[in-house]
Design a protein around this motif. Structure first.
Motif, PDB file in Angstrom:
ATOM      1  N   GLN A 128       0.983  -1.302  -0.081  1.00 22.19           N
ATOM      2  CA  GLN A 128       0.090   0.015  -0.058  1.00 22.19           C
ATOM      3  C   GLN A 128       0.893   1.317  -0.122  1.00 22.19           C
ATOM      4  O   GLN A 128       0.336   2.289  -0.229  1.00 22.19           O
ATOM      5  N   SER A 163      -3.030  -8.900   4.323  1.00 27.31           N
ATOM      6  CA  SER A 163      -4.888  -9.390   4.176  1.00 27.31           C
ATOM      7  C   SER A 163      -5.634  -8.170   4.954  1.00 27.31           C
ATOM      8  O   SER A 163      -5.199  -7.364   5.510  1.00 27.31           O
ATOM      9  N   GLY A 164      -7.090  -8.298   4.648  1.00 25.82           N
ATOM     10  CA  GLY A 164      -7.952  -7.558   5.315  1.00 25.82           C
ATOM     11  C   GLY A 164      -7.987  -6.020   4.489  1.00 25.82           C
ATOM     12  O   GLY A 164      -7.309  -5.798   3.513  1.00 25.82           O
ATOM     13  N   ASN A 165      -8.877  -5.112   5.137  1.00 25.11           N
ATOM     14  CA  ASN A 165      -9.115  -3.963   4.269  1.00 25.11           C
ATOM     15  C   ASN A 165      -7.657  -2.819   4.504  1.00 25.11           C
ATOM     16  O   ASN A 165      -6.780  -3.291   5.458  1.00 25.11           O
ATOM     17  N   SER A 166      -7.717  -1.813   3.690  1.00 25.07           N
ATOM     18  CA  SER A 166      -6.397  -0.978   3.986  1.00 25.07           C
ATOM     19  C   SER A 166      -6.234  -0.365   5.062  1.00 25.07           C
ATOM     20  O   SER A 166      -5.159   0.019   5.435  1.00 25.07           O
ATOM     21  N   ASP A 168      -7.234  -1.680   7.850  1.00 25.59           N
ATOM     22  CA  ASP A 168      -6.465  -2.632   8.990  1.00 25.59           C
ATOM     23  C   ASP A 168      -5.118  -2.764   8.537  1.00 25.59           C
ATOM     24  O   ASP A 168      -4.252  -2.955   9.656  1.00 25.59           O
ATOM     25  N   GLN A 169      -4.777  -2.603   7.497  1.00 27.31           N
ATOM     26  CA  GLN A 169      -3.441  -2.882   7.087  1.00 27.31           C
ATOM     27  C   GLN A 169      -2.403  -1.723   7.684  1.00 27.31           C
ATOM     28  O   GLN A 169      -1.178  -2.194   7.933  1.00 27.31           O
TER      29      GLN A 169
END
Length: 201
Positions: A128, A163-166, A168-169
């Motif tokens: 990201q 993993s997971g949404n941005s 959470d990341q």
């Protein structure tokens, strides 16, 4: 009879003086090894890495809208770097001012290598944002850190970063970087201690 006594007495005094001179002489220090010299370079690299990670934590593009300072710290739980790299001073010698420390350089460096491998793999897996500068600094320290065993490429990236949404990341990246910042401070101090060579004296 007397001359023999004086000869005997003089010989004893000379031997005693020689013995005291040898026993009280300056201890011979172990020559600094190439590994210790390299650790001086590692100490410099680790100090730069501390600054680099700190800049990431203050990066608004990474954590804008997220209060990273309120997030808890997550360190690599699979290593024992703090314990392995802390010189243990004998309690009985602390008050007397004498230094009697035990320190395993190889154990410390093994844990450092494992930590660097873990964090390099985890940060490289995070897509990201561009963390390539920090990843490269981490790898430089990993590749220049001497007397270590094991393959750092065997470390698997932290799955929570991929993993997971941005949101959470980003939260997990914040926690990871805070843990890495603390760990690399420990690494920097350990490298400084090893490069000084105090544990070899």
């Amino acid at each position: 009879m007397m001359p023999n006594f004086y000869l005997y007495f003089t010989s004893c005094v000379l031997l005693l003086a020689l013995f005291c001179q040898v026993s009280m002489g300056t201890p011979v220090r172990t020559p600094r090894s190439l590994d210790t010299e390299k650790c001086g370079q590692c100490a410099d690299l680790s100090r730069e890495l501390v600054k680099n990670v700190r800049k990431l934590l203050d990066n608004e593009n990474l954590f804008g809208g997220l209060n990273c300072s309120e997030q808890r710290v997550e360190v690599n739980s699979k290593t024992q770097t703090v314990l392995a790299c802390e010189p243990n001073t004998d309690r009985n010698t602390r008050c007397s001012g004498q230094r009697n420390t035990t320190f395993s350089e190889s154990a410390c460096l093994r844990n450092i290598r494992a930590d660097l491998g873990h964090y390099a793999a985890s940060l490289q897996a995070y897509k990201q944002a561009d963390l390539s500068s920090t990843v490269q600094d981490t790898k430089n320290l990993l590749n220049n850190c001497p007397s270590t065993q094991g393959d750092p490429s065997s470390h698997v990236a932290d799955a929570k970063l991929t993993s997971g949404n941005s949101v959470d990341q980003r939260v997990h990246l914040c926690k990871l970087l805070k843990g890495f910042h603390l760990r690399v401070i420990t690494i920097s101090r350990a490298m400084g201690y090893i490069s000084a060579g105090d544990h070899r004296k």
